[in-house]
Design a protein around this motif. Structure first.
Motif, PDB file in Angstrom:
ATOM      1  N   PRO A 162       0.797  -1.223   0.000  1.00 25.64           N
ATOM      2  CA  PRO A 162       0.000   0.000   0.000  1.00 25.64           C
ATOM      3  C   PRO A 162       0.834   1.279   0.000  1.00 25.64           C
ATOM      4  O   PRO A 162       0.264   2.372   0.004  1.00 25.64           O
ATOM      5  CB  PRO A 162      -0.754  -0.112   1.324  1.00 25.64           C
ATOM      6  N   GLY A 163       2.155   1.147   0.009  1.00 25.43           N
ATOM      7  CA  GLY A 163       3.015   2.343   0.076  1.00 25.43           C
ATOM      8  C   GLY A 163       4.453   1.860   0.091  1.00 25.43           C
ATOM      9  O   GLY A 163       4.736   0.727  -0.306  1.00 25.43           O
ATOM     10  N   PRO A 164       5.397   2.681   0.531  1.00 26.76           N
ATOM     11  CA  PRO A 164       6.779   2.212   0.610  1.00 26.76           C
ATOM     12  C   PRO A 164       6.882   1.049   1.585  1.00 26.76           C
ATOM     13  O   PRO A 164       6.212   1.057   2.628  1.00 26.76           O
ATOM     14  CB  PRO A 164       7.559   3.416   1.167  1.00 26.76           C
ATOM     15  N   VAL A 165       7.713   0.078   1.277  1.00 24.89           N
ATOM     16  CA  VAL A 165       7.957  -0.999   2.227  1.00 24.89           C
ATOM     17  C   VAL A 165       9.322  -0.809   2.869  1.00 24.89           C
ATOM     18  O   VAL A 165       9.959   0.240   2.706  1.00 24.89           O
ATOM     19  CB  VAL A 165       7.802  -2.388   1.566  1.00 24.89           C
ATOM     20  N   SER A 181       8.118   5.410  -2.897  1.00 23.25           N
ATOM     21  CA  SER A 181       6.682   5.575  -2.725  1.00 23.25           C
ATOM     22  C   SER A 181       6.007   5.278  -4.063  1.00 23.25           C
ATOM     23  O   SER A 181       6.483   5.720  -5.101  1.00 23.25           O
ATOM     24  CB  SER A 181       6.424   7.026  -2.302  1.00 23.25           C
ATOM     25  N   ALA A 239       4.685   0.820   5.102  1.00 22.79           N
ATOM     26  CA  ALA A 239       3.440   1.600   5.120  1.00 22.79           C
ATOM     27  C   ALA A 239       2.218   0.694   5.240  1.00 22.79           C
ATOM     28  O   ALA A 239       2.284  -0.508   4.940  1.00 22.79           O
ATOM     29  CB  ALA A 239       3.337   2.436   3.846  1.00 22.79           C
ATOM     30  N   GLN A 241      17.021   1.893   5.403  1.00 25.45           N
ATOM     31  CA  GLN A 241      15.787   2.042   4.604  1.00 25.45           C
ATOM     32  C   GLN A 241      16.100   2.331   3.132  1.00 25.45           C
ATOM     33  O   GLN A 241      15.246   2.120   2.276  1.00 25.45           O
ATOM     34  CB  GLN A 241      14.866   3.112   5.231  1.00 25.45           C
ATOM     35  N   ARG A 279       5.415  10.532   5.423  1.00 21.34           N
ATOM     36  CA  ARG A 279       5.945   9.431   4.618  1.00 21.34           C
ATOM     37  C   ARG A 279       7.392   9.731   4.244  1.00 21.34           C
ATOM     38  O   ARG A 279       7.736  10.896   4.031  1.00 21.34           O
ATOM     39  CB  ARG A 279       5.121   9.241   3.345  1.00 21.34           C
ATOM     40  N   GLY A 280       8.202   8.688   4.191  1.00 28.73           N
ATOM     41  CA  GLY A 280       9.565   8.822   3.697  1.00 28.73           C
ATOM     42  C   GLY A 280       9.808   7.744   2.657  1.00 28.73           C
ATOM     43  O   GLY A 280       9.216   6.664   2.736  1.00 28.73           O
ATOM     44  N   GLU A 281      10.639   8.012   1.700  1.00 25.56           N
ATOM     45  CA  GLU A 281      10.935   6.990   0.695  1.00 25.56           C
ATOM     46  C   GLU A 281      12.416   7.060   0.354  1.00 25.56           C
ATOM     47  O   GLU A 281      13.044   8.115   0.444  1.00 25.56           O
ATOM     48  CB  GLU A 281      10.115   7.204  -0.582  1.00 25.56           C
ATOM     49  N   TRP A 297       7.398  13.337   2.669  1.00 26.49           N
ATOM     50  CA  TRP A 297       6.159  14.080   2.452  1.00 26.49           C
ATOM     51  C   TRP A 297       5.776  14.742   3.783  1.00 26.49           C
ATOM     52  O   TRP A 297       5.765  14.087   4.821  1.00 26.49           O
ATOM     53  CB  TRP A 297       5.037  13.150   2.009  1.00 26.49           C
TER      54      TRP A 297
END
Lengths: 632, 632, 632
Positions: free
Chosen positions: A307-310, A318, A356, B409, B505-507, B532
């Motif tokens: 559903p989003g970044p893992v 993202s 996420a 990450q 959110r972070g990516e 974000w």
């Protein structure tokens, strides 16, 4: 508000609430206060169950055996697995048990008995997810003494006398002969490479143990929680266990779909990894939907949808806006009965804190929440017909992956890469694909492709013989006996009944060594793998040095080379046209998928493009411009 | 002749003779003839002491515990450390002991007692170097049973009851709950990744043990050799132990400066590695001088200055002519009290035989000898004022390095890379930098930068609140609690008191995936990491998709992205101008550093360039053309 | 038909039938029915022997000790070797025994006694191949307790008292002093790098054990099978054991020639690997022919000639048409007495099932069969004169490879790469090369090259002093004493008697760092390694910064840099001209080799080119156009 959504999911999207039980076994046996503590957990579970009742949700209960508690490993250290390096693995992480461990079987029975005693007949319960991503983290195999003993036992059943085993393995080579089964070692930590046949038997035995453990759980649950269905969540690009074999004892196949997480694991050039970093490769989810629909004999779920970044890939981008909606529709278009999202809420702690969810750690809905809500609304307005048969059948074999892992003969030869390149070509041609294991009935398909099938068993040959359509067989098919030896009649072995030719030599090529081929469909530069064929059949395609690449007798074709995408595209297009399948040529980011009379169209690319729909077609969702990311 | 130089060093350059005692413990306890043999070694030492007396040298004595003798490991095998792979390390090499070993503590006390008995009041002795490059070769952590026991004990003190530990680690995830502290395992050899919180506690515990061992030595020496100062030689780009914490028990920080050896360890593109192969990167020594000046609360030495090619890097080039002089002046410009060269003479034997010295193996002076001689002469003519405060403060945190090592990450996220890119920008802007640990007083600085501070403790927040200048906070700051969890209020957690925004959110992005950003300072292509942000603050810089990158309230700014060097340069230049710090734009190889009224200018580049000095300035060394390598 | 060929091989080509005995020991001692079973195997062997009689073949019998049977490892687990990681290796694979194991010596004696009792005087037997590729798969060294004990014993003999050992190793460094020999550890699993001197002694000891084991077998065979010759099949690019030392106890050296398999192991750029993927590098087989001719004191065989794709390289291409013929002639041109092909028939099972043979798995002749047949016919028409001396001598030293493996000082420094680049230059210059160990008589050679000889023993110095021709000595020669220390007089140590210069500094350079050099032969960009030299000799070549690269006194030259191929070509061409050797400049794929009055010319390239033969020459095979792949 969230209640509404949840009901909406439950009622309209058919979303099932999956309550993972990971990590709940531990408290169970605390001496003295076990039951009360465990009761607390039961209570948490009951919260889920009550929610189920109130919101009309049905509950699929996962069995908690992937994470044995600390005290169990302390009391019975032998449940901990041995690794390939000869060490006992530590507690910590997950999947820290050996399939062959008798005490772990016992404890499994005990916890399942308690679970079913309490929830076996709970009105909200509809099914079980048995275990969780069986074999994840390289845990299919084990190298502990108990495993070795079990391996010997299995070999005894398989081979009977020791002479049969020595013959099957041809242990005369390098003096590997065993005098009795009690002498057989696990094939690891050898100074030079181990014999490939025991290695293949090791894979088979591991599958056998995995299946047995799954069956063991299914039987226990079946007896104590009647009427529930069984499923398991398989993984992407994973072949250590054969999913077709495991699913024999399941009602529904499920898989965990992480299109972005899988990008880093695919053998794509870096520029393609970047190109698809926020969308996933346009064929990667589709391929697995088709694979696991085949595994589930028509029934499959997405148990975990990204559903989003893992958190677990080397890079965790993202998803592009709209991708969760697109992925969900892609799954539905391929016949998914349920799409479930992992996770409901992002957990702010431990290993997966950067994974996420539909909801953020602060309990606010995250981006995907609204996308899923939109799908739920769209779904409510759109009756979904049952999924039918595809025009193309692809034969897929986990054992082939094992054979080529054991003896690749060329560093670039990878079974999944080859299969995926066949699959992708049909996606670009706008043709749907059904995926079967060897031996499955191939009747009714206009075109059957066998990317590679090194070991051809009787039932596989029969199924191919009885196929109705054109049959394209790829390189190294029929190149091995069941004992991983070269067949006496040379490759393609038993397939010579359909294709009268002999492969007298195979070679692997280093990156950059490409040879020119020429034929009716153009010129191609081919590398990786080449074969030399002796046959009376005239080649349909030749290298400039005269060597034949493609041979045909009747509706059967043999491809004696690792195909480039260009060759594969030209060849499959031509075959699809001959078979009357009306292939098209879709632009790079666009894909189609049919479900009954509906045609779904997906745009994975960054540009808005025009829908290639015939005039007069009715657009149920979207319009004749394909916006990124989804139209239908 | 060499006597003169030595005196010259001692008197004019303030050079201290450092007598490393490595490898001298071994003979100590030889049964039967121990004392005489040991006496021999004492004799050698006394040579040094006498020299000290004759030449007016002061002696810093190193404690010899980095290399326990063979017999000690044979008698007490448990002093040998256990590695991450579960093996006991062998004798051989160095640093082959475990910090937690009780017999090693005992032997440490014994050798220090003998040392101080003999030399504790020797008139030439002025200080001690406690141990040597503590933690080098990955020896901070150990995985032996004794270490595990000590870890459990430390956890007991830290957490009290087991429930507190389970809550702090959130062991409910993946069923990691411990029933009591005696169950806790060291986080290694797990099948899947270990829980990050115990991993962080493991780092903290290792620091604790390292500090304790250092303290143990300091106390013993303090009692038996009164009036001596204490120092330790830290390393470059090394964070396994927090130098700020260790230095609490020291009087002076020192470090070992190998500008060429460090090049291969820096994440630079190969062409930059080649560019600086003979000079070192122009900021690498400067950065560590500033870091260790902060660690030493204003007092630092260079204990080992590279004098020529070394032996331990993958490639070991010869420094460009003049570099040893330049490096020495750079150290002095940054406030070094002493620059000592390792080694006096190149040893013709054993592991380090290819490590150059001031003198060659044949006892002739090597190149560096004459360069140092020149510095000594220059120094004698130039009174050096005390070093003052810099205009820019940088907050540096070893714990941040641990957090991102445990959960990067994104494969490219590296704390030191980020810090170094901030630091380098100020060097290019011609601005000096002071480096502080979180919580230090930041008053008086026109500009404070916090490259990233994931765990923000109360004192750190307070110090930032009370800063006078502009404060720039980098990505992932405030993103974790002390237990390495996501804060309930979301990142930047406690920093929301200063910066009212939420990172939702972070990516992480793969190499090659760059996004366009636009703002008042130009256009930038950004990668590696993006966040974000939800906030009412208007972004000062945006991605072309509208996402905000930079936010400001009052004098506090938050940067929600991994900055490219170009963005960082533009941003820091603008902030420095606003703060009235008069930044300039120095050409690639040139650097400035102030010490009181003196301005030092260094040319690391290959070309002669004009000095950007204002008219009328007096040149004390060099002239208005900056020759490679040094002017001032 | 095959009978004819075989006889043809035997009679005309001088082909010897080699019967490998691998894997035949196992059945020997089966309790109860051992002899009969073993008899079966004897029977198979006798088939070979009978064939020998019938077809006039002579049999070389291989001893079967590379593959101890399972039961032996079970009964005496200590015969299994310990690996560098501290683990006991498992049975499976091959070479799973430790050279130092007393029970394995016993069993070796037993099986050889049985072998010779039965076949020692068999009329078809002419010689023995002792063992098989000794040291393959990294099995020269072992880290088991028995090995450690044997190492200590060897050190006792070598050093006498412990003080001598401590002095030789300079254990004072890092406090490595041993109090007695029983304390010495094997140099592995150390936390920091181990002392290089014990490492070198470990290599020497391993060689010693390997030699001893070879001798042990030779003596047993000699006593019980009089009159047979002894050989061993060495490997390509392999130095873990010194072949010159091992061959002292052999009559003939042999090696296993896999020109394509070796390509992936050579440090060539990927484009060159592709260029030579189907032919092998034009100098790789030639180099080993010359090396092993030197090792065998003029007598060598090719024991295993690659006949098609093999199975063990990362990529296994098919040889270009004609290559097996070319390789065979190249071997003959270099003086091979016998070329034997591995294998007779491709085995359809086990580890090597993808290794091509002269015959296919289906018993049909494969491509190479016909090529060999052609060579046999050509040979029958062409009397082959004895091989004479070459004009150039190259000094080759396995110990040098060890020294640089232990302390490369620069990641790109590799002994074999350096030697091979010297060798290749002479091939391009059309000059034949003889290869000698240090100390061999170099009289009569117009040009002697010593690519690098770090340890110069007395006999090596003497041989160089008495050389008649020009002597070119490469970098790092004389840079170490026998104890791997820097000589007191600095490098080139003892060579200063011939070359009055001192190397006062050496540096290694990262890839991409090249320095410009200029001299009478042009401009060159040099990297990898550079030295600084103090001498009164004027340099013949200089860097643009003035540093000297090449020095000469009389007929001795010293090269103080890692040479680029261009520099080496220019330099060696000039020296060869001075020496009157008439070098030429051959196009890229062409090579020459003389044997008596015959000149063999080989075309490894893809194009037809004109033969550079003088007018009036007689073509015995081929004509004045060099077709790929072979003319002569």
């Amino acid at each position: 508000k969230r209640g509404t959504i949840l009901r909406c999911f439950a009622k309209r999207l058919g979303l099932w609430l999956f309550l993972p039980l990971y990590g709940r076994l531990g408290e169970f046996a605390r001496s003295g206060r076990g039951s009360s503590l465990f009761g607390l957990r039961w209570g948490w579970l009951e919260g889920g169950g009550d929610l189920g009742k109130k919101e009309g949700l049905a509950v699929v209960l996962g069995t908690p055996t992937a994470t044995p508690p600390k005290w169990l490993g302390d009391r019975s250290p032998k449940i901990l697995p041995g690794d390939r390096e000869g060490r006992r693995r530590n507690f910590g992480g997950r999947r820290h048990y050996c399939f062959s461990s008798p005490p772990y079987r016992e404890k499994t029975a005990r916890i399942l008995a308690l679970l079913t005693k309490r929830y076996g007949r709970h009105p909200a319960g509809v099914g079980f997810q048995v275990e969780k991503e069986l074999g994840c983290h390289g845990t299919v195999g084990c190298y502990c003494p108990n495993w070795r003993g079990a391996f010997r036992g299995w070999l005894r059943v398989k081979n009977g006398k020791i002479d049969a085993l020595n013959a099957a393995w041809e242990t005369v080579f390098w003096n590997q002969t065993n005098r009795d089964l009690g002498e057989v070692e696990l094939p690891h930590l050898t100074g030079a490479e181990a014999n490939p046949t025991p290695l293949l038997d090791y894979y088979r035995f591991a599958l056998n143990l995995g299946r047995a453990y799954n069956c063991f759980q299914v039987n226990l649950l079946w007896n104590n929680a009647p009427g529930r269905f069984f499923t398991h969540n398989f993984m992407g690009f994973f072949n250590d266990l054969d999913p077709f074999a495991l699913a024999k004892d399941l009602d529904i196949a499920a898989w965990d779909s992480y299109p972005l997480g899988l990008i880093d694991q695919m053998p794509l050039p870096q520029e393609e990894k970047v190109q698809w970093a926020r969308t996933g490769h346009p064929d990667v989810a589709a391929f697995h939907h088709d694979l696991y629909r085949g595994v589930g004999r028509g029934r499959f779920w997405v148990m975990e949808q990204q559903p989003g970044p893992v958190n677990w890939a080397p890079h965790n981008p993202s998803p592009a806006p709209g991708m969760v909606r697109l992925w969900t529709w892609e799954a539905i278009a391929h016949g998914a009965e349920v799409v479930s999202y992992f996770r409901w809420r992002q957990a702010p702690f431990a290993q997966e804190q950067m994974h996420a969810g539909l909801n953020r750690p602060d309990f606010q809905p995250d981006v995907a929440f609204f996308e899923v809500q939109r799908v739920a609304e769209e779904l409510s307005a759109l009756p979904i017909p049952p999924a039918g048969c595809a025009p193309v059948a692809l034969v897929y074999d986990s054992e082939a992956a094992w054979v080529f892992e054991i003896q690749p003969q060329g560093a670039e030869w990878n079974y999944l890469t080859l299969v995926f390149s066949f699959y992708s070509v049909f996606r670009r041609l706008g043709l749907d694909v059904d995926i079967f294991k060897p031996g499955a009935d191939l009747g009714g398909y206009g075109l059957v492709v066998v990317p590679s099938l090194p070991i051809v068993r009787k039932e596989a040959l029969e199924a191919l013989s009885q196929a109705d359509g054109l049959v394209l067989v790829g390189p190294r098919s029929g190149s091995k006996t069941e004992n991983l030896q070269i067949p006496p009649e040379l490759p393609p072995g038993a397939l010579q009944a359909l294709l009268p030719l002999k492969v007298v030599r195979g070679e692997s090529l280093p990156p950059g060594l490409l040879e020119e081929a020429e034929g009716p469909w153009g010129r191609f530069a081919l590398g990786v793998w080449r074969e030399w064929v002796e046959t009376d059949l005239p080649p349909l395609l030749r290298f400039t040095d005269g060597g034949g690449i493609l041979f045909r007798r009747g509706r059967y074709l043999y491809l004696a080379d690792w195909p480039s995408p260009e060759l594969l595209f030209a060849l499959c297009q031509s075959l699809a046209e001959e078979a009357g399948l009306h292939p098209r040529f879709l632009p790079e980011g666009l894909r189609l998928r049919r479900r009954g009379p509906l045609v779904f169209a997906f745009n994975y690319g960054p540009e808005v493009v025009e829908a290639p729909a015939p005039p007069g077609v009715r657009f149920l969702l979207g319009n004749d411009l394909w916006f990124p990311k989804l139209s239908s």
